[in-house]
Design a protein around this motif. Structure first.
Motif, PDB file in Angstrom:
ATOM      1  N   ALA A   1      13.754  -3.358  -2.908  1.00  0.00           N
ATOM      2  CA  ALA A   1      12.745  -4.299  -1.748  1.00  0.00           C
ATOM      3  C   ALA A   1      12.141  -3.115  -1.129  1.00  0.00           C
ATOM      4  CB  ALA A   1      14.079  -3.646  -1.264  1.00  0.00           C
ATOM      5  N   VAL A   2      11.125  -3.549  -0.576  1.00  0.00           N
ATOM      6  CA  VAL A   2       9.931  -2.325   0.342  1.00  0.00           C
ATOM      7  C   VAL A   2      10.265  -2.264   1.429  1.00  0.00           C
ATOM      8  CG1 VAL A   2       7.154  -1.912   0.004  1.00  0.00           C
ATOM      9  CG2 VAL A   2       8.575  -2.881  -2.219  1.00  0.00           C
ATOM     10  N   PHE A   3       9.876  -1.535   2.029  1.00  0.00           N
ATOM     11  CA  PHE A   3       9.402  -1.482   3.727  1.00  0.00           C
ATOM     12  C   PHE A   3       8.213  -1.550   4.111  1.00  0.00           C
ATOM     13  CE2 PHE A   3      10.165  -0.435   7.576  1.00  0.00           C
ATOM     14  CZ  PHE A   3      10.051  -1.342   9.073  1.00  0.00           C
ATOM     15  N   LEU A   4       7.423  -2.285   4.378  1.00  0.00           N
ATOM     16  CA  LEU A   4       5.646  -1.583   5.165  1.00  0.00           C
ATOM     17  C   LEU A   4       6.278  -1.728   6.544  1.00  0.00           C
ATOM     18  CD1 LEU A   4       3.900  -4.976   3.165  1.00  0.00           C
ATOM     19  CD2 LEU A   4       4.362  -2.373   2.483  1.00  0.00           C
ATOM     20  N   ASP A   5       5.451  -0.602   7.780  1.00  0.00           N
ATOM     21  CA  ASP A   5       5.776  -0.047   8.559  1.00  0.00           C
ATOM     22  C   ASP A   5       4.498   0.705   9.250  1.00  0.00           C
ATOM     23  OD1 ASP A   5       6.440  -0.403  10.943  1.00  0.00           O
ATOM     24  OD2 ASP A   5       7.697   1.793  10.631  1.00  0.00           O
ATOM     25  N   HIS A   6       2.955   0.163   8.900  1.00  0.00           N
ATOM     26  CA  HIS A   6       1.862   0.706   8.499  1.00  0.00           C
ATOM     27  C   HIS A   6       0.811  -0.378   9.285  1.00  0.00           C
ATOM     28  CE1 HIS A   6       2.360  -0.379   4.002  1.00  0.00           C
ATOM     29  NE2 HIS A   6       0.715  -0.578   4.414  1.00  0.00           N
ATOM     30  N   ALA A   7      -0.426   0.745   9.273  1.00  0.00           N
ATOM     31  CA  ALA A   7      -1.133  -0.998   9.298  1.00  0.00           C
ATOM     32  C   ALA A   7      -1.746  -1.910   8.652  1.00  0.00           C
ATOM     33  CB  ALA A   7      -2.179  -0.424   9.650  1.00  0.00           C
ATOM     34  N   GLY A   8      -1.661  -2.687   9.724  1.00  0.00           N
ATOM     35  CA  GLY A   8      -1.534  -4.481   9.590  1.00  0.00           C
ATOM     36  C   GLY A   8      -2.566  -4.512   8.851  1.00  0.00           C
ATOM     37  N   LYS A   9      -3.317  -3.671   8.619  1.00  0.00           N
ATOM     38  CA  LYS A   9      -4.401  -4.268   7.567  1.00  0.00           C
ATOM     39  C   LYS A   9      -4.800  -3.782   6.149  1.00  0.00           C
ATOM     40  CE  LYS A   9      -6.935  -0.120   8.859  1.00  0.00           C
ATOM     41  NZ  LYS A   9      -8.627   0.769   9.466  1.00  0.00           N
TER      42      LYS A   9
ATOM     43  N   ARG B   1      -3.574  -5.794   0.552  1.00  0.00           N
ATOM     44  CA  ARG B   1      -4.059  -4.757  -0.215  1.00  0.00           C
ATOM     45  C   ARG B   1      -2.747  -4.407  -1.485  1.00  0.00           C
ATOM     46  NH1 ARG B   1      -4.707   1.484   1.188  1.00  0.00           N
ATOM     47  NH2 ARG B   1      -2.105   1.076   1.099  1.00  0.00           N
ATOM     48  N   ASP B   2      -1.481  -3.874  -0.084  1.00  0.00           N
ATOM     49  CA  ASP B   2      -0.260  -3.473  -1.092  1.00  0.00           C
ATOM     50  C   ASP B   2       0.653  -4.344  -1.748  1.00  0.00           C
ATOM     51  OD1 ASP B   2      -0.638  -1.450   0.288  1.00  0.00           O
ATOM     52  OD2 ASP B   2       0.780  -1.793   2.269  1.00  0.00           O
ATOM     53  N   LEU B   3       0.639  -5.845  -1.070  1.00  0.00           N
ATOM     54  CA  LEU B   3       0.617  -6.948  -1.711  1.00  0.00           C
ATOM     55  C   LEU B   3       0.568  -7.106  -3.083  1.00  0.00           C
ATOM     56  CD1 LEU B   3       3.201  -9.404  -2.048  1.00  0.00           C
ATOM     57  CD2 LEU B   3       0.825 -10.240  -0.777  1.00  0.00           C
ATOM     58  N   ARG B   4      -0.913  -7.362  -2.834  1.00  0.00           N
ATOM     59  CA  ARG B   4      -0.954  -6.842  -4.600  1.00  0.00           C
ATOM     60  C   ARG B   4      -0.774  -6.182  -5.273  1.00  0.00           C
ATOM     61  NH1 ARG B   4      -2.589 -11.640  -2.990  1.00  0.00           N
ATOM     62  NH2 ARG B   4      -4.913 -12.175  -2.096  1.00  0.00           N
ATOM     63  N   HIS B   5      -0.701  -5.197  -5.047  1.00  0.00           N
ATOM     64  CA  HIS B   5      -0.510  -3.799  -5.410  1.00  0.00           C
ATOM     65  C   HIS B   5       0.884  -4.041  -6.390  1.00  0.00           C
ATOM     66  CE1 HIS B   5       0.105   0.430  -7.300  1.00  0.00           C
ATOM     67  NE2 HIS B   5       1.470   0.064  -7.202  1.00  0.00           N
ATOM     68  N   PHE B   6       1.583  -4.177  -5.729  1.00  0.00           N
ATOM     69  CA  PHE B   6       3.340  -5.090  -5.634  1.00  0.00           C
ATOM     70  C   PHE B   6       2.987  -5.969  -7.433  1.00  0.00           C
ATOM     71  CE2 PHE B   6       4.328  -3.448  -1.841  1.00  0.00           C
ATOM     72  CZ  PHE B   6       4.377  -2.225  -1.454  1.00  0.00           C
TER      73      PHE B   6
ATOM     74  N   ARG C   1      10.974  -9.880 -11.144  1.00  0.00           N
ATOM     75  CA  ARG C   1      12.175  -9.149 -10.386  1.00  0.00           C
ATOM     76  C   ARG C   1      12.486  -9.611  -9.341  1.00  0.00           C
ATOM     77  NH1 ARG C   1       8.373  -4.872 -12.222  1.00  0.00           N
ATOM     78  NH2 ARG C   1       8.788  -4.387 -14.401  1.00  0.00           N
ATOM     79  N   ARG C   2      11.883 -10.579  -8.927  1.00  0.00           N
ATOM     80  CA  ARG C   2      12.177 -11.259  -7.768  1.00  0.00           C
ATOM     81  C   ARG C   2      12.379 -10.176  -6.429  1.00  0.00           C
ATOM     82  NH1 ARG C   2      12.737 -16.247  -7.411  1.00  0.00           N
ATOM     83  NH2 ARG C   2      14.058 -15.963  -5.705  1.00  0.00           N
ATOM     84  N   ALA C   3      11.511  -9.028  -6.455  1.00  0.00           N
ATOM     85  CA  ALA C   3      11.379  -8.479  -5.247  1.00  0.00           C
ATOM     86  C   ALA C   3      11.680  -8.780  -3.638  1.00  0.00           C
ATOM     87  CB  ALA C   3      10.187  -7.047  -5.566  1.00  0.00           C
ATOM     88  N   VAL C   4      11.881  -7.760  -2.957  1.00  0.00           N
ATOM     89  CA  VAL C   4      11.646  -8.020  -1.722  1.00  0.00           C
ATOM     90  C   VAL C   4      10.591  -7.261  -0.709  1.00  0.00           C
ATOM     91  CG1 VAL C   4      13.243  -8.280   0.011  1.00  0.00           C
ATOM     92  CG2 VAL C   4      14.021  -9.188  -1.504  1.00  0.00           C
TER      93      VAL C   4
ATOM     94  N   MET D   1       8.546  -9.623  12.235  1.00  0.00           N
ATOM     95  CA  MET D   1       8.873  -8.399  10.535  1.00  0.00           C
ATOM     96  C   MET D   1       8.718 -10.638   9.367  1.00  0.00           C
ATOM     97  SD  MET D   1      11.516  -6.211  11.445  1.00  0.00           S
ATOM     98  CE  MET D   1      11.402  -5.197  10.047  1.00  0.00           C
ATOM     99  N   THR D   2       8.548 -10.194   9.303  1.00  0.00           N
ATOM    100  CA  THR D   2       8.170 -10.887   7.802  1.00  0.00           C
ATOM    101  C   THR D   2       8.627 -10.634   6.432  1.00  0.00           C
ATOM    102  OG1 THR D   2       6.234 -10.171   6.282  1.00  0.00           O
ATOM    103  CG2 THR D   2       6.226 -11.991   7.811  1.00  0.00           C
ATOM    104  N   ILE D   3      10.551 -11.102   5.614  1.00  0.00           N
ATOM    105  CA  ILE D   3      11.246 -10.747   4.831  1.00  0.00           C
ATOM    106  C   ILE D   3      10.439 -12.067   3.950  1.00  0.00           C
ATOM    107  CG2 ILE D   3      13.748 -10.875   4.044  1.00  0.00           C
ATOM    108  CD1 ILE D   3      14.069 -10.502   6.897  1.00  0.00           C
ATOM    109  N   THR D   4      10.553 -11.302   2.442  1.00  0.00           N
ATOM    110  CA  THR D   4       9.457 -11.874   1.408  1.00  0.00           C
ATOM    111  C   THR D   4       9.693 -11.464   0.208  1.00  0.00           C
ATOM    112  OG1 THR D   4       7.180 -12.270   2.687  1.00  0.00           O
ATOM    113  CG2 THR D   4       6.972 -12.603   0.387  1.00  0.00           C
ATOM    114  N   VAL D   5      10.289 -12.629  -0.485  1.00  0.00           N
ATOM    115  CA  VAL D   5      10.783 -13.251  -1.852  1.00  0.00           C
ATOM    116  C   VAL D   5       9.734 -12.987  -2.557  1.00  0.00           C
ATOM    117  CG1 VAL D   5      12.647 -13.218  -3.706  1.00  0.00           C
ATOM    118  CG2 VAL D   5      13.210 -13.452  -1.158  1.00  0.00           C
TER     119      VAL D   5
END
Length: 83
Positions: A1-9, A13-18, A26-29, A69-73
Motif C-alpha cells: 500500500a502507498v499513501f500519497l499526501d503531498h501536492a496533488g500535481k 506522475r507518481d501513479l505512472r511511476h507505480f 500485485r493489486r497494490a493499493v 481521499m481516494t482508495i484505489t486498487v
C-alpha cells in the motif's frame, strides 16, 4: 500500500511511476489525500476511469472543511496520454 499526501500535481506522475513498477499485477493499493483541496483532477480522472477506486469525503485536518481521499486498487496499466 502507498499513501500519497503531498501536492496533488505530483499524484499522476507518481501513479505512472507505480505502474512502471508493474504494481498492477500485485493489486497494490494507493490511498491519495487532497483530491478536492488543493485538488488533483488529472489523477482523480485517471483512477476513476480505469481503476477500482472509491472516493471518500473526509474533513480536512484542523480545518473542518470537506476534502476527498481516494482508495484505489491498481488492476492494470494506465496508458500514457498524449498531451
Amino acid at each position: 500500500a502507498v499513501f500519497l499526501d503531498h501536492a496533488g500535481k505530483y499524484f499522476l506522475r507518481d501513479l505512472r511511476h507505480f505502474q512502471s513498477l508493474n504494481l498492477g499485477k500485485r493489486r497494490a493499493v494507493i490511498v491519495a489525500n487532497h483530491q478536492l483541496k488543493p485538488a488533483a483532477p488529472e489523477f482523480l480522472w485517471e483512477v476513476t476511469q480505469s481503476q477500482l477506486t472509491q472516493v471518500v469525503s473526509v474533513p480536512e485536518f484542523e480545518q473542518g472543511l470537506e476534502d476527498w481521499m481516494t482508495i484505489t486498487v491498481l488492476t492494470r496499466h494506465i496508458p500514457k496520454l498524449d498531451a
